[in-house]
Write a protein that holds these residues in place. Structure first.
Motif, mmCIF file in Angstrom:
data_model
loop_
_atom_site.group_PDB
_atom_site.id
_atom_site.type_symbol
_atom_site.label_atom_id
_atom_site.label_comp_id
_atom_site.label_asym_id
_atom_site.label_seq_id
_atom_site.Cartn_x
_atom_site.Cartn_y
_atom_site.Cartn_z
ATOM 1 N N LYS A 165 0.813 -1.208 0.000
ATOM 2 C CA LYS A 165 0.000 0.000 0.000
ATOM 3 C C LYS A 165 0.847 1.258 0.000
ATOM 4 C CE LYS A 165 -3.752 -0.157 2.522
ATOM 5 N NZ LYS A 165 -4.873 -0.448 1.633
ATOM 6 N N GLU A 187 2.222 2.519 2.353
ATOM 7 C CA GLU A 187 2.097 3.243 3.612
ATOM 8 C C GLU A 187 1.861 2.255 4.755
ATOM 9 O OE1 GLU A 187 -2.553 4.485 3.397
ATOM 10 O OE2 GLU A 187 -1.059 5.956 2.870
ATOM 11 N N ASP A 206 2.285 0.491 8.256
ATOM 12 C CA ASP A 206 2.459 1.100 9.569
ATOM 13 C C ASP A 206 3.931 1.081 9.971
ATOM 14 O OD1 ASP A 206 2.345 1.958 12.099
ATOM 15 O OD2 ASP A 206 1.037 0.359 12.862
ATOM 16 N N LEU A 253 -0.572 1.364 -9.478
ATOM 17 C CA LEU A 253 -0.977 2.767 -9.447
ATOM 18 C C LEU A 253 0.293 3.580 -9.622
ATOM 19 C CD1 LEU A 253 -3.465 4.564 -8.961
ATOM 20 C CD2 LEU A 253 -2.815 4.653 -6.582
ATOM 21 N N ARG A 270 1.678 6.376 -7.366
ATOM 22 C CA ARG A 270 2.145 5.938 -6.059
ATOM 23 C C ARG A 270 3.522 5.269 -6.170
ATOM 24 N NH1 ARG A 270 -0.212 4.892 -1.261
ATOM 25 N NH2 ARG A 270 -1.095 6.921 -1.645
ATOM 26 N N TRP A 282 3.581 8.194 -0.848
ATOM 27 C CA TRP A 282 2.457 9.030 -0.429
ATOM 28 C C TRP A 282 2.870 9.889 0.776
ATOM 29 C CZ3 TRP A 282 -1.683 11.425 -1.351
ATOM 30 C CH2 TRP A 282 -2.656 11.669 -0.381
ATOM 31 N N GLY A 292 1.086 11.388 2.811
ATOM 32 C CA GLY A 292 0.170 11.185 3.931
ATOM 33 C C GLY A 292 0.637 10.136 4.911
ATOM 34 N N ILE A 293 1.792 9.533 4.634
ATOM 35 C CA ILE A 293 2.348 8.533 5.536
ATOM 36 C C ILE A 293 2.554 9.098 6.942
ATOM 37 C CG2 ILE A 293 4.740 9.064 4.845
ATOM 38 C CD1 ILE A 293 3.499 5.559 5.429
ATOM 39 N N ASP A 324 0.653 10.641 8.699
ATOM 40 C CA ASP A 324 -0.533 10.470 9.526
ATOM 41 C C ASP A 324 -0.429 9.254 10.429
ATOM 42 O OD1 ASP A 324 -1.612 12.607 8.365
ATOM 43 O OD2 ASP A 324 -3.402 11.639 7.568
ATOM 44 N N VAL A 325 0.297 8.260 10.013
ATOM 45 C CA VAL A 325 0.306 7.017 10.784
ATOM 46 C C VAL A 325 1.643 6.787 11.471
ATOM 47 C CG1 VAL A 325 -1.509 5.870 9.535
ATOM 48 C CG2 VAL A 325 0.792 5.779 8.646
ATOM 49 N N GLU A 326 2.530 7.782 11.429
ATOM 50 C CA GLU A 326 3.776 7.631 12.168
ATOM 51 C C GLU A 326 3.515 7.886 13.646
ATOM 52 O OE1 GLU A 326 6.407 10.299 10.208
ATOM 53 O OE2 GLU A 326 7.095 8.772 8.801
#
Lengths: 223, 390
Positions: free
Chosen positions: A85, A87, A89, A193, A196, A201, A203-204, A206-208
């Protein structure tokens, strides 16, 4: 105007699980052993999986039971994406190589093939809906639903261009969204995709994990 | 179908048949008319190819896809909270309403529910989106049929609603306000009184439109008996929202399913119309806008106190499972089939948007109509291109 109009205020009774079990029985009496599996989430929803040969028969049986409202038709590609993906975790430990990695694993009501049909029809009088699934055979060809639900026409065209699944008896499988000369089937998991792949991305973040954060303790209370 | 409906349909068919005979006598040649993709009557970039015989359509085919953005694919490489940014842009006139079913589906998979206050505010913002969306429809309808004034009224009064949405969420068109487990923020001070005033203004706007447009004889002549959809056809094409209710089908997902939203705490009518023609579709939408203002007012009266966010982890992982959640959006039934594999992001999201089904009936519906009726029928079906192309 008021004479012509019709208004309703009473709230009808919402469907219970007994009704959903009755639907399963009715469908079983109509198509017999072609009803392969069912999944009922109490007070919520019903899934049924039928044999691909009985795809049209199941729709016909459901429609005659009152499921006259066509909601949608699509497909699922159960292959895990070979590209990830982008991204994952970052706080998770590195993944152990496991024997079933890359294996196709289906969701509710199981299955045996990589592609599955997914459709939903609704009974407006009884206020209940059913999600139908069927394994798509290796020939990647399914019978069309147009004779049962006219609205399936565009949905099957979309499924054809996005997943490459053919529909026998469909009059006109032209592309809806993609240019006519487009190659490949974008919704398949092995279709990359490109944007990508060239750039991760952003937006990674966001989950760091937060520095010194206590994310582990902050879990969902209700679950 | 009712008797009135059948009579209208028969007279319409008889008039068309007479014209077709005249065309044969005059030996008129067929021609192909291309409408769009850049045509004001297409609400964006929909193209319509119509094969004409004289003034009549032999067949017509809408060509979508000029705006396809591939959201279903893009959701597969986003985390769950990031998806709302994308799906905001499906139906851009009622953005907040797009977020709600997806968030509800994710919450359903996680087994959590938003606190009552958040559910209430969600429902209020949802209905405000409906007013902003359908309010513009009521003005735009006039423009497409040649009446200019209603659109100015619509833009004037929609501005009040957009200001409210901006005041609460910070975004006029794309709020991105809904969160898994609740909402981003509480309502600002003074917002509730302001909303009450705006709801009264909006009801006045509905009255104005009803007098100005629905009372207009030209409008009535152009819409009554045009583009009749019988109930069984509407259901088999999966038409939803006002298009379905205008065919006499009493079906509204706000009332007919149980969701953790506040619609079951208010009294509202589900308006239906037996005729199924363009007039009925427009008329049902007008009533629904009025009804939405009443829903908002009732919800403001009963707004509970409490938190606006349930306890959720900062990094949201949705457990493995599948969920289907649909709501009654301004355009009709909008639903998400979400498949999660226990990751940060969804494995597959099927977006069922209302306009895709609503416009797929048009080849059936446009057959045999007159050229000006194409515009009437498309206007009354009411689609947003972002909602077709996703």
């Amino acid at each position: 105007v008021d004479r012509l109009s019709d208004t309703t205020t009473e709230t009808p009774a919402l469907p219970g699980d007994a009704l959903r079990e009755g639907i399963i029985e009715d469908l079983r009496s109509a198509i017999g052993a072609q009803l392969l599996d069912t999944h009922l989430v109490p007070q919520r929803d019903l899934w049924v999986r039928v044999a691909s040969e009985a795809w049209v028969a199941a729709a016909t049986a459901l429609k005659s039971q009152g499921f006259e409202y066509f909601c949608f038709l699509s497909a699922i590609d159960w292959l895990p994406s070979p590209y990830g993906k982008g991204e994952d975790d970052p706080s998770a430990p590195p993944e152990e190589p496991s024997p079933d990695k890359g294996a196709v694993k289906q969701g509710y009501t199981g299955g045996a093939t990589r592609f599955q049909m997914l459709a939903r029809v609704t009974d407006i009088r009884r206020h209940v809906g059913v999600t139908l699934k069927a394994d798509v055979p290796d020939s990647l060809s399914m019978p069309t639903w147009i004779q049962v639900y006219a609205g399936a026409n565009w949905h099957e065209r979309e499924t054809h261009e996005m997943f490459g699944i053919g529909f026998d008896g469909h009059p006109d499988l032209r592309h809806i969204y993609l240019p006519g000369e487009f190659e490949g089937f974008p919704m398949r998991k092995d279709f990359p995709l490109l944007s990508r792949m060239v750039k991760p991305w952003p937006g990674i973040v966001d989950v760091e994990p937060m520095p010194g954060g206590d994310d582990e303790e902050e879990t969902v209370a209700e679950s | 179908m009712t008797v009135a409906n059948e009579r209208q349909q028969l007279s319409y068919i008889a008039a068309q048949a007479a014209d077709a005979r005249l065309n044969v006598e005059l030996e008129t040649e067929g021609m192909t008319l291309n409408i769009g993709p850049q045509h004001p009557a297409t609400h964006g970039t929909l193209r319509i190819i119509a094969r004409l015989d004289g003034e009549q359509v032999v067949w017509a085919e809408p060509v979508a896809g000029y705006m396809h953005r591939g959201y279903e694919k893009l959701t597969e490489v986003r985390t769950f909270p990031q998806v709302t940014t994308l799906i905001n842009r499906i139906d851009w006139l009622g953005s907040f309403a797009n977020e709600v079913p997806f968030i509800l589906a994710a919450e359903q998979l996680m087994g959590i529910e938003a606190p009552p206050r958040a559910q209430h505010i969600r429902t209020i913002l949802f209905e405000l989106s409906r007013i902003a969306n359908v309010g513009l429809f009521l003005g735009d309808l006039g423009v497409q049929l040649g009446a200019i004034t209603p659109v100015f009224l619509a833009f004037r009064d929609r501005e009040y609603v957009l200001n409210l949405i901006e005041g609460a969420t910070g975004g006029r068109f794309h709020p991105n306000f809904d969160r898994i487990g609740g909402l981003k923020d509480d309502l600002p001070a003074g917002w509730i009184d302001e909303t009450r005033q705006v709801m009264r203004k909006l009801r006045r706007f509905c009255d104005e439109i009803e007098d100005l447009l629905f009372g207009n004889e030209i409008f009535q002549t152009r819409t009554r008996g045009v583009g009749i959809i019988p109930a069984d056809v509407a259901k088999s094409y999966g038409l939803s929202g006002a298009n379905l209710r205008a065919s006499g089908v009493d079906w509204d997902l706000r009332r007919d399913q149980s969701l953790p939203m506040a619609w079951d705490k208010v009294e509202f009518k589900v308006w239906t119309h037996p005729d199924g023609d363009s007039w009925a579709r427009c008329w049902v939408r007008l009533q629904e806008t009025r009804e939405a203002t009443k829903i908002v007012e009732q919800l403001l009266d009963t707004l509970p106190a409490g938190p606006i966010m349930a306890k959720v982890p900062r990094i949201i992982k949705v457990p493995e499972g599948e969920a289907w959640v649909a709501t009654e959006n301004p355009l009709g039934e909008m639903g998400y089939y979400v498949v999660s594999k226990g990751d940060l992001g969804p494995f597959r999201v099927k977006i069922r948007s209302a306009s895709f089904n609503n416009i797929s009936i048009s080849p059936w519906l446009l057959r045999g109509v007159y050229v000006p009726d194409i515009i009437t029928i498309l206007a009354s079906l009411y689609f947003i291109l972002g909602d077709i192309d996703r």
